[in-house]
Write a protein that holds these residues in place. Structure first.
Motif, mmCIF file in Angstrom:
data_model
loop_
_atom_site.group_PDB
_atom_site.id
_atom_site.type_symbol
_atom_site.label_atom_id
_atom_site.label_comp_id
_atom_site.label_asym_id
_atom_site.label_seq_id
_atom_site.Cartn_x
_atom_site.Cartn_y
_atom_site.Cartn_z
ATOM 1 N N VAL A 114 -3.973 0.808 -4.700
ATOM 2 C CA VAL A 114 -3.948 -0.426 -5.492
ATOM 3 C C VAL A 114 -5.282 -0.598 -6.230
ATOM 4 O O VAL A 114 -5.594 -1.678 -6.712
ATOM 5 C CB VAL A 114 -3.659 -1.667 -4.614
ATOM 6 C CG1 VAL A 114 -2.239 -1.631 -4.074
ATOM 7 C CG2 VAL A 114 -4.673 -1.795 -3.473
ATOM 8 N N GLU A 119 -1.081 -0.240 -15.199
ATOM 9 C CA GLU A 119 0.289 -0.707 -15.435
ATOM 10 C C GLU A 119 1.269 -0.030 -14.475
ATOM 11 O O GLU A 119 2.184 -0.677 -13.953
ATOM 12 C CB GLU A 119 0.707 -0.430 -16.888
ATOM 13 C CG GLU A 119 -0.058 -1.244 -17.929
ATOM 14 C CD GLU A 119 -1.477 -0.723 -18.176
ATOM 15 O OE1 GLU A 119 -1.763 0.449 -17.809
ATOM 16 O OE2 GLU A 119 -2.314 -1.478 -18.705
ATOM 17 N N ALA A 171 0.815 -1.526 -11.029
ATOM 18 C CA ALA A 171 1.359 -2.888 -10.978
ATOM 19 C C ALA A 171 2.881 -2.852 -10.848
ATOM 20 O O ALA A 171 3.475 -3.629 -10.091
ATOM 21 C CB ALA A 171 0.948 -3.663 -12.239
ATOM 22 N N LYS A 230 5.004 -4.090 -7.446
ATOM 23 C CA LYS A 230 5.992 -5.164 -7.555
ATOM 24 C C LYS A 230 7.305 -4.753 -6.889
ATOM 25 O O LYS A 230 7.899 -5.523 -6.132
ATOM 26 C CB LYS A 230 6.206 -5.496 -9.033
ATOM 27 C CG LYS A 230 7.035 -6.733 -9.275
ATOM 28 C CD LYS A 230 7.119 -7.058 -10.766
ATOM 29 C CE LYS A 230 7.958 -8.307 -10.987
ATOM 30 N NZ LYS A 230 8.233 -8.535 -12.412
ATOM 31 N N ASP A 278 -5.085 -8.019 -5.475
ATOM 32 C CA ASP A 278 -5.927 -8.803 -6.359
ATOM 33 C C ASP A 278 -7.302 -8.158 -6.390
ATOM 34 O O ASP A 278 -8.026 -8.179 -5.397
ATOM 35 C CB ASP A 278 -5.994 -10.252 -5.829
ATOM 36 C CG ASP A 278 -6.759 -11.164 -6.756
ATOM 37 O OD1 ASP A 278 -6.879 -10.840 -7.958
ATOM 38 O OD2 ASP A 278 -7.254 -12.192 -6.283
ATOM 39 N N HIS A 334 -5.179 -7.087 -0.621
ATOM 40 C CA HIS A 334 -3.841 -6.510 -0.808
ATOM 41 C C HIS A 334 -2.957 -6.751 0.409
ATOM 42 O O HIS A 334 -3.450 -6.934 1.526
ATOM 43 C CB HIS A 334 -3.944 -5.004 -1.103
ATOM 44 C CG HIS A 334 -4.549 -4.196 0.010
ATOM 45 N ND1 HIS A 334 -3.799 -3.608 0.998
ATOM 46 C CD2 HIS A 334 -5.833 -3.891 0.289
ATOM 47 C CE1 HIS A 334 -4.600 -2.961 1.816
ATOM 48 N NE2 HIS A 334 -5.842 -3.121 1.427
#
Ligand code: NI
Length: 210
Positions: free
Chosen positions: A118, A147, A150, A154, A161, A175
């Motif tokens: 992450v 991207e 992310a 999800k 963060d 995280h």
């Protein structure tokens, strides 16, 4: 913890409630007889967690979820610069997998452990290669663009963060802490007890990878 992080955690709880997971979490506790009752559903059966991805592996090549068709997958999200939580969790989970290698070598060969970063800004393939090899010889490390990470986070219900400290290369990443066991078709099966003993991790893997 800061406000945004708490909001993120609240959102995770809402997501869990929305998917009906919370009622199933009790099933994660090891059964006293050491095995699931015949016909028992895996705790995460039917949960909307996971999905397709194509990311960059620790050798710089591309790795997709479809590369693991027919294999069970242990998936943990974290980052190599994590000062304490990630390395402890990964060590426990990989010791659990090593215990499976002793208890059921044939099953262990069908399990692929995967670490997804992450923190793609710092976790380059070279950094990940050194990191994952410290935990298990078959652990795959995956990174990608901001991207790409992310999008996969999800799908796997992982919140993170990156704390931006201006002017410093040192930063932490808050995280979600989750160790997933997925099945041969990429279907979610269970959460592994990363804070348990290696035997408890192994028992949970063997219970649902069948
Ligand atoms: Ni961490």
């Amino acid at each position: 913890m800061s406000g945004p992080v708490m909001n993120n955690i609240n959102n995770v709880v809402k997501m869990i409630l929305a998917t009906g997971l919370l009622t199933l979490l009790a099933a994660c506790n090891p059964a006293s007889d050491g095995g699931a009752p015949a016909g028992a559903e895996p705790p995460l059966a039917g949960a909307k967690i996971g999905g397709s991805f194509t990311l960059t592996n620790q050798d710089g090549g591309k790795t997709s979820d479809t590369d693991f068709k027919g294999q069970y997958r242990i998936i943990y999200f974290g980052y190599s610069y994590c000062p304490d939580v990630c390395p402890v969790d990964l060590a426990n989970i990989m010791l659990g997998l090593k215990q499976v290698e002793k208890d059921d070598p044939a099953l262990a060969r069908k399990i692929q452990p995967i670490f997804i970063s992450v923190d793609p800004g710092r976790d380059t393939p070279d950094v990940l290669k050194q990191y994952v090899s410290a935990f298990h010889p078959r652990l795959i490390g995956l990174t990608g663009s901001a991207e790409e990470i992310a999008a996969v986070a999800k799908k796997y219900l992982i919140l993170y963060d990156i704390r931006n400290d201006e002017g410093s290369s040192e930063y932490l990443v808050d995280h979600s802490r989750q160790a997933y066991l997925f099945g041969p078709e990429g279907e979610p099966l269970a959460l592994l007890p990363f804070d348990g003993t290696p035997q408890q991790v192994a028992d949970e893997i063997i219970r649902w990878a069948r």
